[in-house]
Design a protein around this motif. Sequence first.
Motif, short mmCIF file in Angstrom:
data_model
loop_
_atom_site.label_atom_id
_atom_site.label_comp_id
_atom_site.label_asym_id
_atom_site.label_seq_id
_atom_site.Cartn_x
_atom_site.Cartn_y
_atom_site.Cartn_z
N PHE A 1 -6.13 -8.22 -0.26
CA PHE A 1 -4.76 -7.50 -0.51
C PHE A 1 -4.06 -7.96 0.71
O PHE A 1 -2.82 -8.15 0.67
CB PHE A 1 -5.10 -6.18 -0.57
N GLU A 2 -4.70 -7.97 1.83
CA GLU A 2 -3.92 -8.16 3.18
C GLU A 2 -3.33 -9.70 3.11
O GLU A 2 -2.16 -9.90 3.26
CB GLU A 2 -4.98 -8.16 4.29
N ILE A 3 -4.22 -10.60 2.86
CA ILE A 3 -3.86 -11.91 2.69
C ILE A 3 -2.79 -12.18 1.69
O ILE A 3 -1.77 -12.70 2.15
CB ILE A 3 -4.97 -12.81 2.50
N LEU A 4 -2.76 -11.73 0.55
CA LEU A 4 -2.19 -11.80 -0.78
C LEU A 4 -0.82 -11.12 -0.57
O LEU A 4 0.43 -11.73 -0.67
CB LEU A 4 -2.66 -11.53 -1.83
N SER A 5 -0.80 -10.04 0.03
CA SER A 5 0.41 -9.20 0.23
C SER A 5 1.26 -9.55 1.36
O SER A 5 2.67 -9.59 1.45
CB SER A 5 0.22 -7.72 0.41
N LEU A 6 0.80 -10.37 2.57
CA LEU A 6 1.40 -10.60 3.80
C LEU A 6 2.02 -11.98 3.18
O LEU A 6 3.23 -12.28 3.53
CB LEU A 6 0.48 -10.64 4.89
N ALA B 1 -2.90 0.40 -0.49
CA ALA B 1 -2.29 1.32 0.45
C ALA B 1 -1.76 0.15 1.69
O ALA B 1 -0.64 0.24 2.12
CB ALA B 1 -3.06 2.30 1.17
N ALA B 2 -2.56 -0.67 1.94
CA ALA B 2 -2.57 -1.94 3.13
C ALA B 2 -1.17 -2.69 2.31
O ALA B 2 -0.39 -3.08 3.46
CB ALA B 2 -3.58 -2.71 3.35
N ALA B 3 -1.42 -3.02 1.28
CA ALA B 3 -0.14 -3.71 0.73
C ALA B 3 1.13 -3.11 0.96
O ALA B 3 2.07 -3.96 1.21
CB ALA B 3 -0.60 -4.22 -0.78
N GLY B 4 1.24 -1.93 0.39
CA GLY B 4 2.47 -1.23 0.64
C GLY B 4 2.85 -1.18 2.09
O GLY B 4 4.10 -1.22 2.49
N LEU B 5 2.07 -0.85 3.00
CA LEU B 5 2.39 -0.98 4.57
C LEU B 5 2.92 -2.34 4.57
O LEU B 5 4.02 -2.42 5.43
CB LEU B 5 1.20 -0.69 5.29
N ASN B 6 2.32 -3.46 4.23
CA ASN B 6 2.82 -4.73 4.58
C ASN B 6 4.15 -5.00 3.99
O ASN B 6 4.99 -5.78 4.83
CB ASN B 6 1.84 -5.77 3.90
N ARG B 7 4.48 -4.39 2.84
CA ARG B 7 5.71 -4.68 2.26
C ARG B 7 6.91 -4.02 3.02
O ARG B 7 7.88 -4.56 3.17
CB ARG B 7 5.46 -3.96 0.81
N LYS B 8 6.53 -2.77 3.70
CA LYS B 8 7.43 -2.04 4.47
C LYS B 8 7.51 -3.04 5.81
O LYS B 8 8.69 -2.98 5.94
CB LYS B 8 6.68 -1.00 4.95
N THR B 9 6.57 -3.36 6.25
CA THR B 9 6.84 -4.32 7.32
C THR B 9 7.40 -5.60 7.12
O THR B 9 8.50 -6.08 7.91
CB THR B 9 5.47 -4.87 7.95
#
Lengths: 220, 365
Positions: free
Chosen positions: A32-37, B337-345
Motif C-alpha cells: 500500500f505504501e509503495i503504490l499509494s506514494l 489507512a496508510a494510503a489515506g495518510l499518504n494521500r493527505k501528504t
Amino acid sequence: MIEPMDFLLWVRGSLFDVAVTVFVIGIIIRFFEILSLGRSKDLAEAKGTEFVPGIKTIITRTLPEQGTFKRQPLTIIAGYVFHVGLLVSLVLFIPHIELFRQTFGFGWPGLPNPIVDAAAVLGIVGLLAALWNRITNPVMKILTDNEDYLVWVLTFLPMITGYLAYHRMVNPYPLILGLHILSIELLMVFFPFTKLMHTFTLFLARWYNGAMSGRRGVES
Amino acid sequence: MTDRKAETLGAILRKNGVSRRGFLKFCTTTASLMALPPSWVPTLALALEQARRPSVIWLSFQECTGCTESLTRSHSPSLESLIFDYISLDYHHTLQVASGTAAEAAREQAMHENAGKYLLVVDGSIPLGNPGYSTIAGISNLQMLKETAKGAAAIVAVGNCAAFGGLPKANPNPTGAVSVSDIITDKPIINVSGCPPIPVVITGVLAHYLTFGKLPELDQYNRPKVFFGTSIHDRCYRRPFYDKGLFASTFDDEGAKKGWCLYKLGCKGPMTYNACATAKWNQGTSWPVESGHGCLGCSEPDFWDAGGFYNALSIPIGDVSRNTAYAGAAGLVLGAAAAGLNRKTKAEAVRNHGKVSIDDLEKPS
C-alpha cells in the motif's frame, strides 16, 4: 531448560501465528505504501512511452547482463545458483507444499526428496559463495551494509537447519525441526521490513525502472 | 504366597510347563530387543532363572486402563505374560478392585515387608487441581503416590499419562494433571511412554532390572534408550516411499493401496521415538503404520496438543488459514489507512507547490 518437544510445540503453535500475522500485515502495508506514494509527478514533456520499455526491462533485468557477467562472474553465478536452489527447495518440497495447501486450500505436485536435497545443497553453496564474494570482492565490500549481512543470516539459517533436519543429523529430531521452523519465523518477521521484500517487489521495481527510462527516451 | 515368593523364576517357569528351550528363546528375544550382544543371552538366562520375584506395586491414577489391557491381554499366554505373572504383583487395584480393603491391606503389607526394595509401577496422571478428582479407597492419588514412592527402589511410569501427563493433561487440563516425575524427584524414574506402551517394552525393562539390578540407560525423557533411541521414521519400512516422494493423499487412494508413505495423512513418525516399527504389536502381527494409519506420536510429551492427527507434521498447530485471512484483512485496513495518510501528504505537497520563476531566483534576498 526448555524441552525439545515443548519447543517444537511452541514454534509450531503460538509463535507461528505471531510470525504469520506480522508477515502478512507487513507485506500488505508495504505494498500500500509503495503504490499509494507512487513516484512524484514528472512535469517534463514525455520523450517516449512507458509500457513497452517497462515490460522489456522486467525481462532484461531478469536475464544475466553480459558486461556484469564478464566483470563479476561470481555475482551472477552465485546469485542464480542460490535463487534456483532456494526456490526449488522452498516450493517443491512436499512437506512445504502441504503447508501451502493447508493455508490456501490448494497445492501442486512436488519433487522427489533427493532432487530437492540436491537443490538445497546448491542453494546453500550459492549462498556461501555470495557471502564469500561480498567479503573478498572490494567493490562488493563497499556496497555491502549491515542489512545485507542480516538478510544473509536470515536466509541461511532456514536452509542449513532444513538440511540438517531433513538428513536427521541432529538428535533429537524435534529440536532441529523446531530450530528450522523458528528460523523461518525470524525470516518472516523481518521480511517485510528489510530488502527481503524484493521477493515481491522485484518485478514492480524493474517495471518502474524501465517505464521511467522509457518516458525520458533513454535505454534501461 | 511366601513360599512361592522364595522360589526362583526358573523353578516357577518349569513348574508351569515352560520348557528350557522356550525360556531361552524368550531370553534371546529380550536380549536382542535390548540391543545386548548375543554373548549376553546366557547371563540374562542365568540372572532371570535365579531372580527372586521382586515385589511390584502397581498404582493406577487418572488413566483409561489401556496400559493394563495392553499388558495383561494382548500377550497372553505368551512367555512375556508369564514373566509378568511371576513377578510378585502384590497390588494392582484395577485387577484387585473387588477386594476392597483387603487390597489396600496387601499394598501396605508389601510396602512394609519389602521397604526400599519393591518396584513401583504407575499408570495414569495425578490431578493437582482437586484431590477429589481421583481417589482410591478414599486416598487421593497424590497422597498414595507420595506414600508408596517413599519405600520404592525405583518407579516405572507406564504410559503417556504417568510419564508426561497424557490425555488428562491435554489442553485445557481441567484436573491440573501432572506426571509422576513432576511430583517424585528423589527416586529413579523410568518412563515407559506410549498410549499404551508396547508390552514387550515393559517386560524388557523389568527383565533388565531383574538381570542387572538397575535401570537401563535412559534418554532425556527418562525413557529406556534401547526402545526409544530411534525414531519411527528411521525404522519405518515405508521410509523409501518418503524419500522417493511417493505419498498417500487419502486413506483409500492408489498410493494408500500401494503402501506409500503416510506423511501427508498426518504421520508423526519423524518426531516420534518408539519401538513400534521393530517390536510391533499383537505378538508381532502389525503396527499402526503397517495397518495403514499414520503414527500419532503417542510416546512423546503432549502429543495430544501437537496439532491435528491427520495434519502433516509441517502444518502448524493453529488455524494458519484463518490467521492468514485475519492478518490479510487487518493488513488491508491498515494499508488503506496508510494510503489515506499518504494521500493527505501528497495533496499537501501539491498545495504547497510554489512556482518559481527565473526572476524570483535573481532577486537579491
